[in-house]
Write a protein that holds these residues in place. Structure first.
Motif, PDB file in Angstrom:
ATOM      1  N   ARG A  50       6.214  10.378   1.599  1.00  0.00           N
ATOM      2  CA  ARG A  50       5.039   9.519   1.686  1.00  0.00           C
ATOM      3  C   ARG A  50       5.335   8.219   2.412  1.00  0.00           C
ATOM      4  N   GLY A  51       4.262   7.568   2.860  1.00  0.00           N
ATOM      5  CA  GLY A  51       4.379   6.273   3.507  1.00  0.00           C
ATOM      6  C   GLY A  51       4.205   5.129   2.518  1.00  0.00           C
ATOM      7  N   LEU A  52       4.884   4.022   2.802  1.00  0.00           N
ATOM      8  CA  LEU A  52       4.797   2.816   1.980  1.00  0.00           C
ATOM      9  C   LEU A  52       4.814   1.611   2.912  1.00  0.00           C
ATOM     10  N   LEU A  53       3.921   0.663   2.668  1.00  0.00           N
ATOM     11  CA  LEU A  53       3.839  -0.564   3.454  1.00  0.00           C
ATOM     12  C   LEU A  53       3.976  -1.762   2.522  1.00  0.00           C
ATOM     13  N   VAL A  54       4.886  -2.674   2.854  1.00  0.00           N
ATOM     14  CA  VAL A  54       5.059  -3.908   2.087  1.00  0.00           C
ATOM     15  C   VAL A  54       4.988  -5.086   3.053  1.00  0.00           C
ATOM     16  N   VAL A  55       4.112  -6.049   2.743  1.00  0.00           N
ATOM     17  CA  VAL A  55       3.963  -7.264   3.542  1.00  0.00           C
ATOM     18  C   VAL A  55       4.204  -8.468   2.629  1.00  0.00           C
ATOM     19  N   ALA A  56       4.976  -9.423   3.113  1.00  0.00           N
ATOM     20  CA  ALA A  56       5.239 -10.648   2.354  1.00  0.00           C
ATOM     21  C   ALA A  56       4.916 -11.855   3.218  1.00  0.00           C
ATOM     22  N   VAL A  57       4.296 -12.856   2.610  1.00  0.00           N
ATOM     23  CA  VAL A  57       3.945 -14.098   3.304  1.00  0.00           C
ATOM     24  C   VAL A  57       4.507 -15.263   2.503  1.00  0.00           C
ATOM     25  N   ASP A  58       5.187 -16.177   3.183  1.00  0.00           N
ATOM     26  CA  ASP A  58       5.757 -17.351   2.521  1.00  0.00           C
ATOM     27  C   ASP A  58       4.811 -18.544   2.702  1.00  0.00           C
ATOM     28  N   PRO A  59       4.113 -18.980   1.647  1.00  0.00           N
ATOM     29  CA  PRO A  59       3.176 -20.109   1.779  1.00  0.00           C
ATOM     30  C   PRO A  59       3.841 -21.392   2.244  1.00  0.00           C
ATOM     31  N   ALA A  83       0.865  -1.182   0.000  1.00  0.00           N
ATOM     32  CA  ALA A  83       0.000   0.000   0.000  1.00  0.00           C
ATOM     33  C   ALA A  83       0.895   1.223   0.000  1.00  0.00           C
ATOM     34  N   ALA A  84       0.517   2.230  -0.772  1.00  0.00           N
ATOM     35  CA  ALA A  84       1.346   3.425  -0.911  1.00  0.00           C
ATOM     36  C   ALA A  84       0.495   4.679  -0.779  1.00  0.00           C
ATOM     37  N   GLN A  85       1.056   5.663  -0.111  1.00  0.00           N
ATOM     38  CA  GLN A  85       0.345   6.908   0.160  1.00  0.00           C
ATOM     39  C   GLN A  85       0.463   7.882  -1.008  1.00  0.00           C
ATOM     40  N   ALA A  86      -0.584   8.657  -1.226  1.00  0.00           N
ATOM     41  CA  ALA A  86      -0.557   9.725  -2.219  1.00  0.00           C
ATOM     42  C   ALA A  86       0.091  10.967  -1.612  1.00  0.00           C
ATOM     43  N   SER A  87       0.456  11.913  -2.473  1.00  0.00           N
ATOM     44  CA  SER A  87       1.099  13.130  -1.977  1.00  0.00           C
ATOM     45  C   SER A  87       0.094  14.216  -1.627  1.00  0.00           C
ATOM     46  N   ALA A  88      -1.063  14.189  -2.263  1.00  0.00           N
ATOM     47  CA  ALA A  88      -2.014  15.289  -2.083  1.00  0.00           C
ATOM     48  C   ALA A  88      -3.416  14.761  -1.815  1.00  0.00           C
ATOM     49  N   ARG A  89      -4.213  15.565  -1.137  1.00  0.00           N
ATOM     50  CA  ARG A  89      -5.622  15.227  -0.923  1.00  0.00           C
ATOM     51  C   ARG A  89      -6.385  15.537  -2.208  1.00  0.00           C
ATOM     52  N   SER A  90      -6.917  14.509  -2.824  1.00  0.00           N
ATOM     53  CA  SER A  90      -7.567  14.710  -4.115  1.00  0.00           C
ATOM     54  C   SER A  90      -8.850  13.916  -4.262  1.00  0.00           C
ATOM     55  N   VAL A  91      -9.305  13.269  -3.179  1.00  0.00           N
ATOM     56  CA  VAL A  91     -10.514  12.446  -3.234  1.00  0.00           C
ATOM     57  C   VAL A  91     -11.575  13.042  -2.319  1.00  0.00           C
ATOM     58  N   ALA A  92     -12.704  13.415  -2.894  1.00  0.00           N
ATOM     59  CA  ALA A  92     -13.830  13.932  -2.111  1.00  0.00           C
ATOM     60  C   ALA A  92     -14.648  12.766  -1.565  1.00  0.00           C
ATOM     61  N   LEU A  93     -15.535  13.052  -0.629  1.00  0.00           N
ATOM     62  CA  LEU A  93     -16.320  12.005   0.016  1.00  0.00           C
ATOM     63  C   LEU A  93     -17.765  12.014  -0.477  1.00  0.00           C
ATOM     64  N   HIS A  94     -18.357  10.829  -0.586  1.00  0.00           N
ATOM     65  CA  HIS A  94     -19.778  10.731  -0.899  1.00  0.00           C
ATOM     66  C   HIS A  94     -20.581  11.324   0.261  1.00  0.00           C
ATOM     67  N   GLY A  95     -21.540  12.145  -0.060  1.00  0.00           N
ATOM     68  CA  GLY A  95     -22.362  12.751   0.969  1.00  0.00           C
ATOM     69  C   GLY A  95     -21.717  13.938   1.633  1.00  0.00           C
ATOM     70  N   GLY A  96     -20.491  14.281   1.234  1.00  0.00           N
ATOM     71  CA  GLY A  96     -19.814  15.441   1.788  1.00  0.00           C
ATOM     72  C   GLY A  96     -19.805  16.588   0.793  1.00  0.00           C
ATOM     73  N   THR A  97     -18.859  17.479   0.933  1.00  0.00           N
ATOM     74  CA  THR A  97     -18.715  18.585  -0.003  1.00  0.00           C
ATOM     75  C   THR A  97     -17.760  18.173  -1.110  1.00  0.00           C
ATOM     76  N   SER A  98     -17.478  19.084  -2.013  1.00  0.00           N
ATOM     77  CA  SER A  98     -16.536  18.790  -3.100  1.00  0.00           C
ATOM     78  C   SER A  98     -15.088  18.937  -2.652  1.00  0.00           C
ATOM     79  N   THR A  99     -14.869  19.303  -1.382  1.00  0.00           N
ATOM     80  CA  THR A  99     -13.509  19.481  -0.880  1.00  0.00           C
ATOM     81  C   THR A  99     -12.788  18.137  -0.807  1.00  0.00           C
ATOM     82  N   PRO A 100     -11.622  18.001  -1.451  1.00  0.00           N
ATOM     83  CA  PRO A 100     -10.858  16.750  -1.325  1.00  0.00           C
ATOM     84  C   PRO A 100     -10.404  16.538   0.118  1.00  0.00           C
ATOM     85  N   VAL A 101     -10.643  15.350   0.633  1.00  0.00           N
ATOM     86  CA  VAL A 101     -10.296  15.024   2.013  1.00  0.00           C
ATOM     87  C   VAL A 101      -9.200  13.959   2.078  1.00  0.00           C
TER      88      VAL A 101
END
Length: 378
Positions: A283-292, A166-184
């Protein structure tokens, strides 16, 4: 036609040709060999101050995204990365520091390393620890934009591990359903890769928290295509189909919104980064590995993947990753398609760094406002 240095025709470099679809403008596309593009990109990054190894990681990552049909995360991003290296927003020779190391857990400060370099390090560390402990988690702080997140997870799957990133974005660019048009929220990314019978073609999911990534949106804008309904809002908060008017993205319904919120916590708070995007490249980055194999399910996992794939394909559907691997095979044969703006931006980046474009590359028409140096917002 491209010429070899010896003077003969270069069959690998395809003549530019228009790619047209109904109701869309013609897009002039030049196909270049993947190896040639990778070498040029590596020269660019070395000229920008990166080590040879780091430059190669950047080049390989861009080209792999192009091969898989993800142009929004491919070589068109190189001019923007190079600008950030020049201005100090990214560090060409970072002093990557281990913050904490406890067997299956590693915490790293990337010192503003370009994201693909930070991701390659995180994958290598997760792989070693998963082999030893069965599972490993690596968190990275202060990394740059990773690009196509399915590239590092596929590297884990090709070694027989289940990879999650999972990797983090640099900017707030996604608005919320039922909210305003402001990216959160940011359009953070999630990828999962699971090895199957063909280890070189794992099951692969690579998606952004929003209904569409900014890279894909910019690609549609450059090609004169419209957005699907419910993907983006304009500056006034109205849903928009014209990608050039998009000011904020939307999540895919309430479940997509929940995923976007959880991703912010995974790649922000859990990695020790900012809980919400702060508008910079730390930004933040998360890497998880599992050995079957450590779970004693390596063979049954492969059998299970084969059974699910058979059931899905028998219904005429695709498994996650099928399209990417098919496009990769085709692009390796035909060459990588670069539109006029993308090609011109790369040639201009080379001119600024005194790196000559490969012999036979033709200078396209002048750049317009949607050139490859446009700032990414993934």
């Amino acid at each position: 036609m491209g010429l070899r240095r010896g003077g003969g025709p270069n069959p690998a470099l395809r003549r530019p040709r228009p790619r047209c679809r109904t109701r869309l403008r013609c897009v002039v596309v030049t196909r270049v060999p993947a190896g040639q593009l990778a070498s040029f990109l590596q020269f660019l990054y070395e000229a920008a101050g990166m080590t040879r190894a780091g430059a190669r990681v950047m080049a390989d990552t861009h080209v792999e995204a192009d091969l898989r049909g993800i142009p929004g995360h491919g070589s068109r991003l190189a001019p923007g990365y190079l600008d950030k290296l020049r201005t100090g927003h990214l560090n060409p020779r970072p002093l990557i520091r281990i913050v904490q190391d406890e067997e299956a857990v590693l915490v790293v400060d990337a010192d503003l390393a370009p994201g693909p370099v930070a991701a390659r390090l995180a994958v290598a560390a997760a792989m070693l620890r998963a082999r030893r402990c069965g599972i490993a988690a690596v968190t990275v702080r202060r990394a740059g934009h990773v690009g196509a997140l399915g590239i590092p997870t596929a590297q884990l799957a090709r070694r027989g591990l289940v990879g999650v990133a999972a990797a983090q974005a640099s900017a707030r660019s996604v608005a919320l359903h039922g909210g305003t048009s402001t990216p959160v929220l940011g359009s953070s990314a999630l990828s999962v890769a699971i090895p199957g019978p063909d280890q070189q073609r794992p099951v692969l999911v690579d998606l952004a928290a929003a209904a569409m990534s900014w890279g894909h949106l910019h690609h549609l804008a450059r090609n004169g295509q419209t957005l699907p309904n419910g993907v983006a809002l304009d500056a006034s908060g109205h849903r928009v189909r014209d990608p050039n008017l998009a000011a904020a993205l939307l999540p895919v319904g309430e479940r997509g919104q929940a995923l976007a919120i959880v991703l912010e916590l995974l790649v922000g708070a859990l990695t020790g980064s900012t809980p919400l995007p702060a508008g910079d490249d730390g930004r933040g980055l998360l890497v998880v590995a599992v050995d079957p194999r450590r779970l004693a399910v390596a063979q049954s996992l492969a059998t299970g993947v084969a059974a699910v794939a058979r059931a899905v394909r028998d219904q005429g559907a695709r498994m996650p990753g099928d399209r990417a691997w098919s496009q990769r095979d085709q692009a390796r044969q035909d060459g990588i398609a670069l539109d006029a703006n993308g090609l011109a931006a790369l040639i201009e980046a080379g001119r600024r760094l005194n790196v000559r474009a490969p012999h036979g590359w033709i200078q396209p028409e002048p750049l317009d406002a949607t050139s490859g140096s446009q700032k990414e917002q993934t």
